[in-house]
Write a protein that holds these residues in place. Structure first.
Motif, PDB file in Angstrom:
ATOM      1  N   SER A 174       0.705  -1.005  -0.023  1.00  0.00           N
ATOM      2  CA  SER A 174      -0.013  -0.041  -0.053  1.00  0.00           C
ATOM      3  C   SER A 174       1.010   1.212   0.050  1.00  0.00           C
ATOM      4  O   SER A 174       0.431   2.292  -0.772  1.00  0.00           O
ATOM      5  N   HIS A 175       1.787   1.205   0.848  1.00  0.00           N
ATOM      6  CA  HIS A 175       2.834   2.300   1.046  1.00  0.00           C
ATOM      7  C   HIS A 175       3.581   2.366  -0.412  1.00  0.00           C
ATOM      8  O   HIS A 175       3.817   3.569  -0.850  1.00  0.00           O
ATOM      9  N   ASP A 176       3.913   1.499  -1.075  1.00  0.00           N
ATOM     10  CA  ASP A 176       4.579   1.442  -2.338  1.00  0.00           C
ATOM     11  C   ASP A 176       3.768   2.133  -3.538  1.00  0.00           C
ATOM     12  O   ASP A 176       4.095   2.908  -4.115  1.00  0.00           O
ATOM     13  N   PHE A 177       2.560   1.309  -3.281  1.00  0.00           N
ATOM     14  CA  PHE A 177       1.458   2.101  -4.488  1.00  0.00           C
ATOM     15  C   PHE A 177       1.218   3.469  -4.297  1.00  0.00           C
ATOM     16  O   PHE A 177       1.353   4.297  -5.034  1.00  0.00           O
ATOM     17  N   LEU A 178       1.034   3.987  -2.978  1.00  0.00           N
ATOM     18  CA  LEU A 178       0.874   5.299  -2.838  1.00  0.00           C
ATOM     19  C   LEU A 178       1.944   6.370  -3.166  1.00  0.00           C
ATOM     20  O   LEU A 178       2.028   7.448  -3.886  1.00  0.00           O
TER      21      LEU A 178
END
Length: 140
Positions: free
Chosen positions: A13-17
């Protein structure tokens, strides 16, 4: 495991954001370049002008889609930025609708005002406020 987030999905999720924010910044830079190039074109070069306007509206639509995804992920984290993003998206969509209508009516004055002032002001808000807020929230 219901309701729990695994470390790998949190990292994802962090990488996607992070990637989506970078993409939105790049797209925003492209949009500002197109705003400037559309403003420099004259209606006498109608074919080029219409293509630039179509490309501009397409890029703004993509920007709205990307930032909508970002805001949905941020909403899951219960950050207040979601409402600001939602309001900005609504304004952007009204501006795009106005651009399309002005282009269809060949109302060059309305089109110029919408692009130079309304669209540029809204996207400037993204550049100086909403995207930096999103980045800060991502890193907290």
């Amino acid at each position: 495991m219901s309701g729990m987030t695994s470390p790998s999905s949190t990292g994802l999720s962090h990488d996607f954001l992070a990637q989506a924010i970078v993409l939105s910044q790049e797209l925003l830079s492209d949009i500002f370049s197109k705003i400037n190039s559309v403003a420099d074109l004259t209606p006498e070069r109608e074919y080029i002008w219409n293509n630039q306007l179509m490309s501009l509206t397409s890029d703004v639509s993509q920007f709205v889609e990307i930032t909508t995804l970002i805001s949905k992920v941020m909403m899951n984290r219960k950050h207040s930025i979601f409402m600001e993003i939602k309001e900005s998206h609504i304004q952007l969509l009204f501006i795009l609708k106005g651009v399309v209508q002005a282009q269809q009516k060949q109302d060059l004055f309305a089109l110029e005002d919408l692009i130079k002032y309304e669209l540029k002001d809204n996207l400037t808000q993204w550049k100086i406020d909403l995207i930096p807020q999103t980045k800060r929230l991502l890193n907290t």
